[in-house]
Write a protein that holds these residues in place. Structure first.
Motif, mmCIF file in Angstrom:
data_model
loop_
_atom_site.group_PDB
_atom_site.id
_atom_site.type_symbol
_atom_site.label_atom_id
_atom_site.label_comp_id
_atom_site.label_asym_id
_atom_site.label_seq_id
_atom_site.Cartn_x
_atom_site.Cartn_y
_atom_site.Cartn_z
ATOM 1 N N GLU A 41 0.836 -1.203 0.000
ATOM 2 C CA GLU A 41 0.000 0.000 0.000
ATOM 3 C C GLU A 41 0.872 1.255 0.000
ATOM 4 O OE1 GLU A 41 -3.011 2.490 2.913
ATOM 5 O OE2 GLU A 41 -3.086 0.291 2.996
ATOM 6 N N GLN A 42 1.923 1.260 0.820
ATOM 7 C CA GLN A 42 2.797 2.435 0.850
ATOM 8 C C GLN A 42 3.556 2.593 -0.468
ATOM 9 O OE1 GLN A 42 4.937 3.436 4.346
ATOM 10 N NE2 GLN A 42 3.572 2.283 5.703
ATOM 11 N N TYR A 43 3.877 1.477 -1.099
ATOM 12 C CA TYR A 43 4.505 1.526 -2.423
ATOM 13 C C TYR A 43 3.580 2.225 -3.420
ATOM 14 C CZ TYR A 43 5.433 -0.377 -7.122
ATOM 15 O OH TYR A 43 5.617 -0.525 -8.473
ATOM 16 N N VAL A 44 2.301 1.872 -3.431
ATOM 17 C CA VAL A 44 1.348 2.508 -4.350
ATOM 18 C C VAL A 44 1.306 4.009 -4.095
ATOM 19 C CG1 VAL A 44 -1.066 2.676 -5.045
ATOM 20 C CG2 VAL A 44 -0.058 0.430 -4.604
ATOM 21 N N GLY A 63 -6.667 2.014 -8.374
ATOM 22 C CA GLY A 63 -6.892 1.732 -6.962
ATOM 23 C C GLY A 63 -7.742 2.803 -6.308
ATOM 24 N N PRO A 64 -7.786 2.830 -4.974
ATOM 25 C CA PRO A 64 -8.609 3.805 -4.253
ATOM 26 C C PRO A 64 -8.223 5.248 -4.581
ATOM 27 C CG PRO A 64 -7.855 2.063 -2.779
ATOM 28 C CD PRO A 64 -7.106 1.884 -4.064
ATOM 29 N N ALA A 65 -9.214 6.059 -4.876
ATOM 30 C CA ALA A 65 -8.952 7.479 -5.171
ATOM 31 C C ALA A 65 -8.350 8.184 -3.976
ATOM 32 C CB ALA A 65 -10.248 8.159 -5.602
ATOM 33 N N ALA A 66 -8.678 7.727 -2.776
ATOM 34 C CA ALA A 66 -8.193 8.368 -1.553
ATOM 35 C C ALA A 66 -6.685 8.248 -1.398
ATOM 36 C CB ALA A 66 -8.891 7.762 -0.336
ATOM 37 N N GLN A 227 -7.494 1.230 -18.050
ATOM 38 C CA GLN A 227 -8.451 1.982 -17.248
ATOM 39 C C GLN A 227 -8.861 1.252 -15.971
ATOM 40 O OE1 GLN A 227 -9.598 5.096 -19.011
ATOM 41 N NE2 GLN A 227 -7.743 4.370 -20.022
ATOM 42 N N GLY A 228 -8.548 -0.033 -15.862
ATOM 43 C CA GLY A 228 -9.058 -0.853 -14.771
ATOM 44 C C GLY A 228 -10.428 -1.408 -15.133
ATOM 45 N N GLY A 229 -10.904 -2.372 -14.350
ATOM 46 C CA GLY A 229 -12.182 -2.984 -14.663
ATOM 47 C C GLY A 229 -12.158 -3.748 -15.969
ATOM 48 N N PHE A 230 -10.960 -4.217 -16.372
ATOM 49 C CA PHE A 230 -10.755 -4.992 -17.603
ATOM 50 C C PHE A 230 -11.016 -4.170 -18.868
ATOM 51 C CE2 PHE A 230 -12.539 -8.410 -14.616
ATOM 52 C CZ PHE A 230 -11.292 -8.651 -14.043
ATOM 53 N N LYS A 231 -10.812 -2.848 -18.791
ATOM 54 C CA LYS A 231 -11.023 -1.964 -19.936
ATOM 55 C C LYS A 231 -9.731 -1.215 -20.274
ATOM 56 C CE LYS A 231 -15.496 -2.849 -19.679
ATOM 57 N NZ LYS A 231 -16.142 -3.781 -20.619
ATOM 58 N N SER A 232 -9.515 -1.004 -21.566
ATOM 59 C CA SER A 232 -8.373 -0.217 -22.035
ATOM 60 C C SER A 232 -8.827 0.792 -23.073
ATOM 61 C CB SER A 232 -7.310 -1.116 -22.684
ATOM 62 O OG SER A 232 -6.711 -1.991 -21.783
ATOM 63 N N TRP A 276 -3.591 -8.103 -4.128
ATOM 64 C CA TRP A 276 -2.265 -7.488 -4.148
ATOM 65 C C TRP A 276 -2.366 -6.091 -4.768
ATOM 66 C CZ3 TRP A 276 1.302 -12.111 -5.976
ATOM 67 C CH2 TRP A 276 1.306 -13.089 -4.956
ATOM 68 N N VAL A 277 -2.461 -5.100 -3.903
ATOM 69 C CA VAL A 277 -2.803 -3.740 -4.336
ATOM 70 C C VAL A 277 -1.719 -3.081 -5.166
ATOM 71 C CG1 VAL A 277 -4.380 -3.346 -2.413
ATOM 72 C CG2 VAL A 277 -1.945 -2.788 -2.150
ATOM 73 N N GLU A 278 -0.465 -3.550 -5.063
ATOM 74 C CA GLU A 278 0.625 -2.903 -5.806
ATOM 75 C C GLU A 278 0.425 -2.977 -7.308
ATOM 76 O OE1 GLU A 278 2.395 -6.972 -4.492
ATOM 77 O OE2 GLU A 278 0.784 -5.594 -3.920
ATOM 78 N N PHE A 279 -0.424 -3.912 -7.763
ATOM 79 C CA PHE A 279 -0.640 -4.043 -9.201
ATOM 80 C C PHE A 279 -1.772 -3.160 -9.711
ATOM 81 C CE2 PHE A 279 1.736 -7.738 -7.926
ATOM 82 C CZ PHE A 279 2.741 -7.744 -8.881
ATOM 83 N N THR A 280 -2.335 -2.337 -8.838
ATOM 84 C CA THR A 280 -3.312 -1.343 -9.304
ATOM 85 C C THR A 280 -2.618 -0.119 -9.894
ATOM 86 O OG1 THR A 280 -3.446 -0.244 -7.139
ATOM 87 C CG2 THR A 280 -5.007 -2.044 -7.564
ATOM 88 N N VAL A 281 -1.318 -0.031 -9.723
ATOM 89 C CA VAL A 281 -0.558 1.094 -10.273
ATOM 90 C C VAL A 281 0.565 0.540 -11.136
ATOM 91 C CG1 VAL A 281 1.112 1.322 -8.361
ATOM 92 C CG2 VAL A 281 0.481 3.333 -9.715
#
Length: 434
Positions: A41-44, A63-66, A227-232, A276-281
């Motif tokens: 999470e801190q890496y993201v 990932g989370p906008a926050a 874009q996420g959600g399996f969309k590009s 594994w949240v690091e792969f959201t970025v």
């Protein structure tokens, strides 16, 4: 594992010289996280913070906008944060299964590249090979001009005559330009074929898709914005003529089984299935890019091996583009020779970025040794200016991925797809290919 860790440590220490005061200041911060998940999470958050200093750095984030930072943190502090996270990671167990160990290595290598990138953003200029090693965990071979001269000599025999070889080559290629009014139809046809071949061999998430836009005034020929959600969103640059081979190249590279599939499989298997949240970025200037570009380029061969590509294009794409299909084999025989000049782009970039030649000389080198037209060579130099040593990820990445997959597939076409899909779904980085 220990050998890898020592190598990472050495790299980070090299880039931390002179920053001891900054690192000491970070020691007063809260105690380090104790799990890979909290470090992830801190890496993201760290990647997103670096992105505020470099508009090209964050290629995608879903990932989370926050977690997006509201204000800039100094580059000195971000370097220190990356070093501290790396040190904390060494205190965490590397995991019980092979995928968890790959995750551990992924975080270590990616954090190491953050140190390199933030130092560069602070004004540190590195030699080309040191830069590519620091950012992408790989160094491209240095090839002499004689290597390219041997290939050019073969092409001279193919295109005898007066004037520069690049002009004779372009005269040959001119009939193979896709007319602008047919471009979308040809490209959409190629996408359909690439997807059909991929879906036969790779389980794609339900609802995955992408849209295509045609753009201008870019330093690249195509780009996938995940874009996420399996969309590009895939953008195709139409500044320069688009030749028939680029239809399958771009459809595979940007779409199936390239960037789009790589991103949707990471989201499915690592983000959704494992959390594994690091792969959201996706930080562009990182070792992950060698895997992304290498699999995207090698994926063309996986989808259309050997004679299958020529046969498909002769029967389908050449007629769709209004190009004489009887010349398909001739065209690809020439392209096979020209492909042997691929590393000329690395040599031009290395010399240019090491300030051994200027922009005009770099373009001239590309015209002579990569057989690029003047306009295409100028566009490539603009790419060097913007993305620097990133160029190695296309050809070196392709070669490394091919070697890795082919070793494991042992000549079995079905196994080739299995190994390729497994690589696309994993945290494996360049060191893990060797």
């Amino acid at each position: 594992m220990k050998i890898v860790s020592r190598r990472y440590r050495t790299l980070i220490v090299v880039f931390s010289i002179g920053a001891a005061g900054t690192v000491c200041n970070s020691a007063a911060q809260p105690q380090p996280p104790t799990t890979m998940q909290t470090i992830a999470e801190q890496y993201v958050r760290l990647i997103l913070a670096v992105g505020l200093h470099d508009p090209d750095y964050v290629d995608s984030y879903y990932g989370p906008a926050a977690w997006k930072p509201a204000a800039k943190t100094s580059l000195e502090e971000l370097t220190a944060q990356a070093q501290t996270l790396y040190d904390r990671l060494k205190e965490v167990p590397s995991g019980d299964d092979s995928l968890e160990r790959l995750r551990y290595n992924y975080l270590a290598q990616q954090l190491s590249s953050v140190v390199s990138r933030t130092w560069m953003l602070r004004g540190k200029t590195l030699p080309f090979d040191q830069e590519s090693q620091g950012l992408y965990d790989a160094t491209a071979p240095t090839l002499p001009e004689s290597h390219f001269q041997e290939v050019l000599a073969e092409l001279e025999k193919r295109f005898p005559g007066q004037g520069p070889l690049v002009e004779r080559y372009e005269a040959f290629r001119r009939p193979f330009v896709i007319p602008k009014e047919r471009l979308d139809r040809v490209f959409q046809t190629a996408i359909g074929a690439c997807r059909e071949r991929t879906a036969r061999n790779v389980t794609l998430p339900e609802g995955e898709s992408f849209t295509v836009e045609y753009v201008t005034n870019k330093s690249w020929s195509g780009y996938n914005w995940y874009q996420g959600g399996f969309k590009s969103l895939i953008q195709v640059n139409t500044d320069l003529p688009i030749y028939i081979d680029r239809a399958v190249d771009l459809a595979c590279h940007e779409g199936y089984p390239g960037h789009h599939v790589y991103n949707v499989l990471l989201e499915q298997h690592l983000v959704k299935d494992r959390g594994w949240v690091e792969f959201t970025v996706y930080p562009l200037f990182s070792p992950q890019s060698l895997i992304a570009e290498g699999t995207a380029n090698y994926g063309i061969e996986v989808a259309f091996p050997g004679e299958q590509r020529v046969q498909y294009e002769q029967q389908v794409l050449f007629p769709a583009a209004g190009i004489d299909p009887s010349r398909a084999r001739e065209y690809y025989e020439v392209q096979a020779l020209v492909d042997k000049l691929a590393y000329a782009g690395n040599e031009a970039a290395r010399r240019y970025l090491n300030k051994e030649i200027d922009a005009a000389q770099a373009a001239a080198f590309l015209e002579k040794y990569a057989l690029m037209t003047h306009d295409r060579a100028a566009q490539r130099v603009r790419f060097f200016d913007q993305y620097r040593s990133y160029v190695i990820n296309y050809n070196l990445g392709k070669d490394m991925v091919r070697d890795y997959v082919e070793r494991r597939a042992a000549g079995d076409p079905a196994r080739r797809w299995q190994e390729f899909a497994a690589l696309l779904s994993s945290p494996r980085l360049p060191s893990g290919l060797r």
